[in-house]
Design an enzyme around this catalytic site. Structure first.
Site, mmCIF file in Angstrom:
data_model
loop_
_atom_site.group_PDB
_atom_site.id
_atom_site.type_symbol
_atom_site.label_atom_id
_atom_site.label_comp_id
_atom_site.label_asym_id
_atom_site.label_seq_id
_atom_site.Cartn_x
_atom_site.Cartn_y
_atom_site.Cartn_z
ATOM 1 N N GLU A 52 -20.492 32.410 7.699
ATOM 2 C CA GLU A 52 -19.764 32.779 8.914
ATOM 3 C C GLU A 52 -20.478 32.228 10.148
ATOM 4 O OE1 GLU A 52 -19.226 36.712 11.673
ATOM 5 O OE2 GLU A 52 -19.738 36.968 9.564
ATOM 6 N N ASP A 56 -18.682 29.459 12.551
ATOM 7 C CA ASP A 56 -18.428 29.762 13.953
ATOM 8 C C ASP A 56 -18.783 28.576 14.842
ATOM 9 O OD1 ASP A 56 -18.000 31.761 16.256
ATOM 10 O OD2 ASP A 56 -20.065 31.108 16.586
ATOM 11 N N ASP A 72 -13.927 37.111 10.008
ATOM 12 C CA ASP A 72 -15.250 36.641 9.563
ATOM 13 C C ASP A 72 -15.137 35.759 8.320
ATOM 14 O OD1 ASP A 72 -16.356 38.068 11.633
ATOM 15 O OD2 ASP A 72 -17.073 39.725 10.388
ATOM 16 N N GLU A 128 -14.020 32.257 9.264
ATOM 17 C CA GLU A 128 -15.134 31.437 9.746
ATOM 18 C C GLU A 128 -16.030 31.000 8.592
ATOM 19 O OE1 GLU A 128 -15.975 32.808 14.323
ATOM 20 O OE2 GLU A 128 -16.917 33.973 12.733
#
Length: 225
Positions: free
Chosen positions: A40, A44, A113, A116
């Site tokens: 994650e 991101d 989440d 990502e």
């Protein structure tokens, strides 16, 4: 690799070479380790860089401040939740017993989440360019819907906020039909607002796009009342 994850690969339009990366990406920390938090973190960064690049190219005259606001809206949890919902990502999550009982597979933060994490997994499995292409597909409809000077929030979000402000149940979206080959499909979606007895329809090249059109039609009717 089990059948559900193969179906997710189809939805992502990407086939993993290291299938354990995809399994980790859909594994919540409540389930086991390794889980998806490190992926994650990586995803991101790829997401933010790609969103900035796409906006930079699409709006060559837009100042930095406006680009930053657009990017923040594109990559926030609500936007990622919409992407995850479109991918039906909740069907693939690996959750601990407690999260399963509490409806974790529908929780926006968990879905965002995981979205990502999948981006990070694709980056590790292939390259930045491949992950960039994945993010571009994920954000395509939202970026195309941006009109400078118009509200930044997409129609589905604006409609949801409008009905929530009136303390009513959320709009429901129903697929009415899909035609064409997989690479050139045409979708028709209905948006129902039960407390008003209101139904609108939208059409588009993807289910998300059709849902946005149906929401926009509902907004126009509500704003005209």
């Amino acid at each position: 690799m089990n059948a559900p994850l193969k179906a997710l690969e189809t939805a992502l339009q990407y086939q993993f070479k290291r299938t354990e990366l995809l399994q980790t990406a859909v594994t919540h920390r409540s389930h086991s380790s390794p889980h998806n938090e490190r992926l994650e973190f990586l995803g991101d960064s790829v997401l933010n860089c790609t969103a900035a690049h796409l906006l930079f190219l699409r709006f060559p005259q837009m100042p930095e401040g406006d680009l930053s606001r657009l990017r923040a809206n594109l990559v926030n949890k609500d936007s990622l939740y919409r992407v995850a919902t479109h991918l039906q990502l909740g069907n693939y999550l690996r959750l601990g017993e407690g999260e399963l009982k509490s409806g974790g597979h529908q929780r926006p933060s968990i879905l965002a989440d995981a979205c990502e994490a999948i981006i990070g997994a694709v980056y590790l499995d292939s390259s930045f360019d491949t992950a960039h292409a994945l993010v571009a597909r994920m954000l395509k409809d939202d970026i195309e819907a941006i009109i400078p000077g118009q509200p930044i929030k997409d129609p589905k979000t604006r409609l949801q906020e409008l009905v929530q402000a009136r303390h009513h149940t959320l709009p429901k979206y129903t697929m009415l039909g899909a035609q064409g080959q997989s690479h050139a499909q045409h979708f028709v979606v209905a948006c129902d607002i039960d407390f008003l007895g209101l139904r609108t329809q939208g059409e588009g090249s993807s289910r998300r796009n059709a849902e946005q059109k149906a929401a926009e039609a509902a907004l126009q009717l509500l704003e005209g009342r």
